[in-house]
Motif scaffolding. Structure first.
Motif, PDB file in Angstrom:
ATOM      1  N   HIS A   1      -3.460   2.438  -5.693  1.00  0.00           N
ATOM      2  CA  HIS A   1      -2.863   4.027  -6.755  1.00  0.00           C
ATOM      3  C   HIS A   1      -3.694   3.489  -8.146  1.00  0.00           C
ATOM      4  CE1 HIS A   1      -1.181   4.609  -2.701  1.00  0.00           C
ATOM      5  NE2 HIS A   1      -0.902   3.892  -1.944  1.00  0.00           N
ATOM      6  N   LEU A   2      -3.336   2.472  -7.975  1.00  0.00           N
ATOM      7  CA  LEU A   2      -3.641   1.713 -10.159  1.00  0.00           C
ATOM      8  C   LEU A   2      -4.398   0.669  -9.670  1.00  0.00           C
ATOM      9  CD1 LEU A   2      -2.301   1.919 -12.522  1.00  0.00           C
ATOM     10  CD2 LEU A   2      -1.163   0.096 -11.622  1.00  0.00           C
ATOM     11  N   ALA A   3      -5.625   0.501 -10.683  1.00  0.00           N
ATOM     12  CA  ALA A   3      -6.128  -0.111 -11.016  1.00  0.00           C
ATOM     13  C   ALA A   3      -6.462  -0.381 -12.224  1.00  0.00           C
ATOM     14  CB  ALA A   3      -7.613  -0.123 -10.246  1.00  0.00           C
ATOM     15  N   SER A   4      -7.305  -2.294 -12.729  1.00  0.00           N
ATOM     16  CA  SER A   4      -7.997  -2.035 -13.892  1.00  0.00           C
ATOM     17  C   SER A   4      -9.293  -1.708 -14.157  1.00  0.00           C
ATOM     18  CB  SER A   4      -8.107  -3.089 -14.310  1.00  0.00           C
ATOM     19  OG  SER A   4      -8.151  -3.814 -13.996  1.00  0.00           O
ATOM     20  N   ASP A   5      -9.438  -1.169 -15.600  1.00  0.00           N
ATOM     21  CA  ASP A   5     -10.247  -0.709 -14.878  1.00  0.00           C
ATOM     22  C   ASP A   5     -12.053  -1.295 -15.293  1.00  0.00           C
ATOM     23  OD1 ASP A   5     -12.399   0.962 -17.262  1.00  0.00           O
ATOM     24  OD2 ASP A   5     -13.105  -0.742 -18.094  1.00  0.00           O
TER      25      ASP A   5
ATOM     26  N   ALA B   1       1.032  -0.595  -0.002  1.00  0.00           N
ATOM     27  CA  ALA B   1       0.301  -0.224  -0.112  1.00  0.00           C
ATOM     28  C   ALA B   1       0.544   1.301  -0.366  1.00  0.00           C
ATOM     29  CB  ALA B   1      -0.726  -0.301   1.192  1.00  0.00           C
ATOM     30  N   ARG B   2       1.847   1.353   0.102  1.00  0.00           N
ATOM     31  CA  ARG B   2       3.146   2.184   0.125  1.00  0.00           C
ATOM     32  C   ARG B   2       2.618   3.328   1.175  1.00  0.00           C
ATOM     33  NH1 ARG B   2       3.677  -0.891  -3.924  1.00  0.00           N
ATOM     34  NH2 ARG B   2       5.540   0.083  -4.952  1.00  0.00           N
ATOM     35  N   ILE B   3       1.845   2.571   2.862  1.00  0.00           N
ATOM     36  CA  ILE B   3       1.724   3.754   3.047  1.00  0.00           C
ATOM     37  C   ILE B   3       2.589   4.512   3.981  1.00  0.00           C
ATOM     38  CG2 ILE B   3       1.110   2.243   5.438  1.00  0.00           C
ATOM     39  CD1 ILE B   3      -1.819   4.148   4.484  1.00  0.00           C
ATOM     40  N   ASP B   4       4.003   3.923   4.038  1.00  0.00           N
ATOM     41  CA  ASP B   4       4.865   4.937   4.773  1.00  0.00           C
ATOM     42  C   ASP B   4       5.510   6.289   3.677  1.00  0.00           C
ATOM     43  OD1 ASP B   4       5.745   2.454   2.908  1.00  0.00           O
ATOM     44  OD2 ASP B   4       7.803   2.994   2.998  1.00  0.00           O
ATOM     45  N   VAL B   5       5.214   5.632   2.388  1.00  0.00           N
ATOM     46  CA  VAL B   5       5.304   6.678   1.439  1.00  0.00           C
ATOM     47  C   VAL B   5       4.391   7.875   1.293  1.00  0.00           C
ATOM     48  CG1 VAL B   5       5.702   7.091  -1.274  1.00  0.00           C
ATOM     49  CG2 VAL B   5       6.800   5.025  -0.507  1.00  0.00           C
TER      50      VAL B   5
ATOM     51  N   CYS C   1      -9.647   5.530   5.826  1.00  0.00           N
ATOM     52  CA  CYS C   1      -9.212   5.748   4.445  1.00  0.00           C
ATOM     53  C   CYS C   1      -8.414   4.855   3.940  1.00  0.00           C
ATOM     54  CB  CYS C   1      -8.211   7.031   3.313  1.00  0.00           C
ATOM     55  SG  CYS C   1      -7.997   7.401   1.705  1.00  0.00           S
ATOM     56  N   LEU C   2      -8.826   3.460   3.440  1.00  0.00           N
ATOM     57  CA  LEU C   2      -8.043   2.193   3.994  1.00  0.00           C
ATOM     58  C   LEU C   2      -6.789   2.281   1.668  1.00  0.00           C
ATOM     59  CD1 LEU C   2     -10.761   0.183   4.505  1.00  0.00           C
ATOM     60  CD2 LEU C   2      -9.368   0.519   5.445  1.00  0.00           C
ATOM     61  N   VAL C   3      -6.631   2.358   2.248  1.00  0.00           N
ATOM     62  CA  VAL C   3      -5.043   1.831   1.058  1.00  0.00           C
ATOM     63  C   VAL C   3      -4.903   0.504   0.014  1.00  0.00           C
ATOM     64  CG1 VAL C   3      -3.470   3.943   0.179  1.00  0.00           C
ATOM     65  CG2 VAL C   3      -4.909   4.893   1.807  1.00  0.00           C
ATOM     66  N   ASP C   4      -4.732   0.717  -0.864  1.00  0.00           N
ATOM     67  CA  ASP C   4      -3.529  -0.394  -1.508  1.00  0.00           C
ATOM     68  C   ASP C   4      -3.747   0.337  -2.935  1.00  0.00           C
ATOM     69  OD1 ASP C   4      -3.320  -3.658  -0.910  1.00  0.00           O
ATOM     70  OD2 ASP C   4      -5.152  -3.476  -1.790  1.00  0.00           O
ATOM     71  N   ASP C   5      -2.404  -0.906  -2.938  1.00  0.00           N
ATOM     72  CA  ASP C   5      -1.463  -0.446  -4.301  1.00  0.00           C
ATOM     73  C   ASP C   5      -1.643  -0.779  -5.722  1.00  0.00           C
ATOM     74  OD1 ASP C   5      -1.625  -3.270  -3.658  1.00  0.00           O
ATOM     75  OD2 ASP C   5       0.627  -3.240  -4.461  1.00  0.00           O
ATOM     76  N   PHE C   6      -3.086  -1.903  -5.572  1.00  0.00           N
ATOM     77  CA  PHE C   6      -3.298  -1.874  -7.282  1.00  0.00           C
ATOM     78  C   PHE C   6      -4.431  -3.529  -6.992  1.00  0.00           C
ATOM     79  CE2 PHE C   6      -3.195  -5.225 -10.527  1.00  0.00           C
ATOM     80  CZ  PHE C   6      -3.719  -4.428 -11.552  1.00  0.00           C
ATOM     81  N   SER C   7      -4.951  -3.250  -8.043  1.00  0.00           N
ATOM     82  CA  SER C   7      -6.594  -3.665  -7.816  1.00  0.00           C
ATOM     83  C   SER C   7      -6.195  -4.357  -9.360  1.00  0.00           C
ATOM     84  CB  SER C   7      -8.291  -3.169  -7.134  1.00  0.00           C
ATOM     85  OG  SER C   7      -8.805  -4.487  -7.632  1.00  0.00           O
ATOM     86  N   GLY C   8      -6.225  -6.135  -9.828  1.00  0.00           N
ATOM     87  CA  GLY C   8      -6.925  -5.985 -11.075  1.00  0.00           C
ATOM     88  C   GLY C   8      -7.988  -7.088 -11.269  1.00  0.00           C
TER      89      GLY C   8
END
Length: 372
Positions: A251-255, A140-144, A200-207
């Motif tokens: 942060h990023l996801a597919s359509d 999730a890059r919560i530190d970033v 705010c629930l944070v994740d990096d990517f969802s496909g």
């Protein structure tokens, strides 16, 4: 192995002329230096050009090798660390904009006035401090995010993991009280109402969206949102406000994932109405990046299926994942890992005793709980 030697062998496999070699060497070397060699899934000392050479060697004909090489050169979407950090930096403006919209609705004033009226400005600042940021995975890059927003976001409103103990909730609330007092709130009001108004629930990517929320006709709802909802519902009133918003950001996801998440949340909310739900994405991949049976490049789709080993399947991936988990068809590699939603030809590795040996270009580290 030196770059020049590796590229010599690569050129021989792809039947390059001297002119081809000069052109391709420059272009690919640029991508290697700026992106591919930074892949964190490589073994220590391993470089991309060696992996590329080994990967190409699994294909039987020059035509197949060329199709595979063109796939990497023209279709591969590689997200570097710098690019991912940029996507992380786009999250806070979204959160701030949501806060302004919420205050405008709450105070029944036009949105622009939340930027110029002091009462609204103060309320927005308070709402932002009453927002808790929670990482849904180790990617999730919560530190970033925290470092990018130093001075805006307190360390005491950022939690790296979604399983929050009662003691941790008390610590977070104690720090929230101190911050609200510093912002000029009356102590009696703070003691009576020091709760978080947004998570705010944070994740990096969802496909595909399935790890976040999914429904089974027999078992009902499951996924990260259902799990967090269950553990957080009992915190309402004590640590969370009665009208708390649960905001999910990727942060990023597919359509495909964006559509699925929005659809599932709409179906989920009526029966799980203790929170209000909203979603956002720093960037959504356009649907035309997807490679599937409708793809015009039949040489590529034929190659993907011809060199597929069903021995790579397990109970988590299910069957027929030549286009990736849930058949998402993504030509995607993230600098820290390759999603299993990506084309299997990029990341899959056959077992030692397999008759058909799939060799990964970007070996994947398995995270069974993170099917996107």
């Amino acid at each position: 192995m030196k770059h020049e030697t590796a590229f010599k062998y690569i050129g021989e496999q792809l039947d390059w002329t001297d002119a081809d070699f000069a052109k391709e060497f420059r272009e690919l070397q640029l991508m290697i230096d700026h992106k591919y060699d930074g892949y964190q899934g490589f073994q220590p000392g391993t470089r991309f050009h060696v992996n590329l050479l080994n990967w190409l060697s699994q294909f039987s004909t020059t035509a197949e090798k060329k199709a595979a090489y063109q796939f990497v050169k023209e279709r591969l979407a590689y997200v570097s660390q710098r690019e991912m950090h940029h996507l992380v930096s786009l999250m806070m403006p979204i959160v701030e904009r949501n806060a302004h919209h919420r205050v405008a609705k709450e105070m029944q004033i036009p949105l622009y006035r939340t930027y110029i009226e002091q009462a609204a400005i103060d309320r927005v600042a308070q709402l932002l401090r009453r927002t808790l940021y929670v990482g849904l995975s180790d990617g999730a890059r919560i530190d970033v995010f925290r470092r990018y927003n130093e001075g805006k976001v307190s360390n005491e409103q950022v939690v790296a993991f979604s399983e929050i103990t009662t003691d941790k909730w008390k610590d977070l609330q104690g720090e929230l009280k101190e911050s609200l007092l510093e912002m000029g709130m009356d102590r009696a009001a703070v003691d009576a109402n020091a709760t978080f108004e947004a998570i705010c629930l944070v994740d990096d990517f969802s496909g595909s969206g399935s790890s976040l929320l999914r429904h089974d006709a027999t078992k009902g709802w499951s996924g990260k949102i259902k799990k967090f909802y269950k553990s957080s519902a009992e915190r309402l009133g004590e640590f969370l406000s009665a009208d708390c918003v649960m905001h999910i950001h990727h942060h990023l996801a597919s359509d495909q994932a964006r559509s699925q998440i929005e659809k599932d949340l709409k179906a989920f909310e009526p029966d799980y109405s203790l929170f209000h739900f909203s979603t956002s994405f720093s960037y959504v991949l356009p649907p035309d990046v997807v490679i599937d049976d409708q793809c015009a490049d039949t040489a590529l789709t034929t190659l993907i299926k011809a060199y597929y080993d069903n021995g790579i399947e397990d109970k988590h991936t299910k069957k027929d994942i030549w286009y990736g988990y849930k058949q998402c068809g993504l030509p995607l590699v993230l600098e820290h890992n390759t999603p299993n939603n990506s084309i299997a030809l990029l990341w899959a590795e056959s077992k030692q005793d397999a008759s058909l040996r799939m060799k990964p270009l970007f070996a994947r580290r398995k995270r069974h709980s993170s099917h996107g």
